[in-house]
Write a protein that holds these residues in place. Structure first.
Motif, PDB file in Angstrom:
ATOM      1  N   THR A 128       0.823  -1.203   0.000  1.00 20.87           N
ATOM      2  CA  THR A 128       0.000   0.000   0.000  1.00 20.87           C
ATOM      3  C   THR A 128       0.864   1.262   0.000  1.00 20.87           C
ATOM      4  OG1 THR A 128      -0.171  -0.187   2.408  1.00 20.87           O
ATOM      5  CG2 THR A 128      -2.011  -1.043   1.101  1.00 20.87           C
ATOM      6  N   TYR A 129       2.032   1.194   0.633  1.00 21.39           N
ATOM      7  CA  TYR A 129       2.956   2.328   0.671  1.00 21.39           C
ATOM      8  C   TYR A 129       4.390   1.810   0.597  1.00 21.39           C
ATOM      9  CZ  TYR A 129      -0.864   5.342   2.232  1.00 21.39           C
ATOM     10  OH  TYR A 129      -2.042   6.038   2.314  1.00 21.39           O
ATOM     11  N   GLY A 165       1.972  -3.255   3.823  1.00 21.69           N
ATOM     12  CA  GLY A 165       0.810  -3.741   3.096  1.00 21.69           C
ATOM     13  C   GLY A 165       0.232  -4.966   3.765  1.00 21.69           C
ATOM     14  N   THR A 166      -0.352  -5.854   2.964  1.00 24.43           N
ATOM     15  CA  THR A 166      -1.046  -7.028   3.475  1.00 24.43           C
ATOM     16  C   THR A 166      -0.529  -8.283   2.784  1.00 24.43           C
ATOM     17  OG1 THR A 166      -3.028  -5.695   3.845  1.00 24.43           O
ATOM     18  CG2 THR A 166      -3.307  -8.091   3.819  1.00 24.43           C
ATOM     19  N   ALA A 182       0.632   3.696   6.294  1.00 23.56           N
ATOM     20  CA  ALA A 182       1.503   4.817   5.954  1.00 23.56           C
ATOM     21  C   ALA A 182       2.532   5.064   7.054  1.00 23.56           C
ATOM     22  CB  ALA A 182       0.670   6.075   5.713  1.00 23.56           C
ATOM     23  N   GLN A 183       2.092   5.027   8.309  1.00 26.46           N
ATOM     24  CA  GLN A 183       3.032   5.216   9.420  1.00 26.46           C
ATOM     25  C   GLN A 183       4.074   4.104   9.461  1.00 26.46           C
ATOM     26  OE1 GLN A 183      -0.021   5.456  12.521  1.00 26.46           O
ATOM     27  NE2 GLN A 183       0.739   7.488  13.059  1.00 26.46           N
ATOM     28  N   ARG A 237       5.453  14.289   2.469  1.00 26.12           N
ATOM     29  CA  ARG A 237       4.655  14.249   1.244  1.00 26.12           C
ATOM     30  C   ARG A 237       4.451  12.810   0.805  1.00 26.12           C
ATOM     31  NH1 ARG A 237       6.140  18.330  -3.528  1.00 26.12           N
ATOM     32  NH2 ARG A 237       4.310  17.238  -4.329  1.00 26.12           N
ATOM     33  N   THR A 238       3.353  12.574   0.100  1.00 28.44           N
ATOM     34  CA  THR A 238       3.053  11.265  -0.475  1.00 28.44           C
ATOM     35  C   THR A 238       2.794  11.444  -1.966  1.00 28.44           C
ATOM     36  OG1 THR A 238       2.081  10.488   1.603  1.00 28.44           O
ATOM     37  CG2 THR A 238       1.513   9.275  -0.394  1.00 28.44           C
ATOM     38  N   PHE A 239       3.527  10.674  -2.781  1.00 26.38           N
ATOM     39  CA  PHE A 239       3.394  10.720  -4.230  1.00 26.38           C
ATOM     40  C   PHE A 239       2.791   9.409  -4.715  1.00 26.38           C
ATOM     41  CE2 PHE A 239       6.805  13.627  -3.253  1.00 26.38           C
ATOM     42  CZ  PHE A 239       6.738  14.636  -4.206  1.00 26.38           C
ATOM     43  N   PRO A 240       1.989   9.428  -5.792  1.00 23.92           N
ATOM     44  CA  PRO A 240       1.551   8.172  -6.398  1.00 23.92           C
ATOM     45  C   PRO A 240       2.743   7.401  -6.959  1.00 23.92           C
ATOM     46  CG  PRO A 240       0.264  10.037  -7.222  1.00 23.92           C
ATOM     47  CD  PRO A 240       1.429  10.605  -6.471  1.00 23.92           C
TER      48      PRO A 240
END
Length: 323
Positions: A35-36, A65-66, A113-114, A295-298
């Motif tokens: 996910t990140y 992620g999972t 995210a963390q 910041r978070t970018f795709p």
């Protein structure tokens, strides 16, 4: 699956979004639907070829992620479990196959995210402050790039250990971040000479430790601000590699110690990895460690994310979000 790869070393434009076959986990491995992914300056070194990789290569060394598939005989993780990991390359992608001993369960209350933002830089800061040079009350350390991802965490952990923290940053906005993280004194390196300021702030005694992730621009003066038998911890080179050093210089400047640590040697066993991660997750949960996501970018904008971190404008952690 989609993944960002480098086919030839180069500028940020060398990052290419490719379609690849779905990876399959083998014995002792699990496949994680990411996910990140966390960005780190070592990703730039890999992209430019400063730290060469077999090419083409998927970049990224940490993610969350999972678990969505496991290999034969795997019993230590289960499908559907939220996990995070670091020091395993290939996270600029929708899926990654990871040895299960590197997978850390993400506690309830900690977001993906963390978790992706915490591990590699948090483990680095933990190792630097508790193992490379175990800080204690009465120590004084100088932290360069104190408003960056490692710098903010290192400042907090150093203060937790009882050390006095002198910090360098590049702007007033970054100075506020360093102070909020607990830095006792903050210097704007564009406005003042940090060598002169450190000598003033320590009444000429110097600091016990310099934590330097900048490299060429700060290294030589950093040696000048160490007390006799102090330690230079060079753990990065954001401004470029340092010039060759005659070891006799260490004698002349006070029988100094110089080390160039890398995180892999500080989480070399599952036990040590989990002990450090357990501290970080516990400190995050009890509020004594604060994590700043800048910041978070795709995923598809990985090149833009690299340009951002290379501009040395980061104010915390930079992430890629995987769709």
């Amino acid at each position: 699956m989609r993944a960002v790869r480098v086919h030839q070393p180069g500028e940020a434009s060398a990052l290419v979004l490719d379609d690849l076959p779905m990876p399959v986990p083998g014995p002792g491995e699990a496949r994680v639907k990411l996910t990140y992914a966390g960005l780190n300056f070592i990703d730039v070194y890999h992209r430019t070829g400063l730290y060469p990789l077999p090419l083409p290569a998927i970049l990224g060394s940490e993610g969350a992620g999972t678990v969505d598939a496991v290999g034969a005989g795997v019993t230590d993780v289960r499908v559907g479990e939220r996990v995070a990991f670091a020091l395993h390359r290939g996270t600029y992608a929708e899926y990654a196959v990871v040895p299960t001993w590197k997978l850390l369960p993400v506690p309830d209350g900690v977001s993906d995210a963390q978790a992706a933002a915490l591990l590699l830089q948090g483990l680095t800061a933990h190792a630097l402050a508790l193992s490379t040079v175990p800080l204690k009350s009465g120590n004084t350390c100088l932290v360069h790039a104190a408003s960056g991802g490692v710098g903010l965490l290192l400042t907090q952990i150093a203060r937790r250990q009882g050390a006095r923290v002198l910090a360098t940053v590049g702007s007033a906005e970054k100075a506020a971040l360093a102070r909020n993280a607990g830095a006792d004194e903050v210097m704007l390196y564009r406005d003042v000479d940090f060598e002169t300021e450190v000598q003033r702030l320590t009444a000429g005694a110097g600091v016990d430790v310099v934590y330097d992730a900048v490299g060429r621009d700060t290294f030589a003066k950093g040696l000048n601000v160490l007390r006799p038998r102090g330690t230079m911890v060079l753990y990065g080179a954001a401004s470029g590699p340092v010039e060759p050093l005659d070891p006799q210089v260490l004698n002349q400047k006070g029988s100094l110690f110089l080390t160039r640590p890398t995180l892999g040697h500080y989480v070399a066993t599952p036990e040590e990895l989990r002990e450090r991660a357990a501290d970080l997750f516990a400190w995050l949960a009890d509020g004594t460690l604060h994590l700043r996501i800048d910041r978070t970018f795709p995923l598809a904008q990985a090149a833009e994310a690299h340009r951002y971190i290379e501009a040395r404008g980061t104010k915390g952690k930079v992430l890629l979000q995987v769709p």
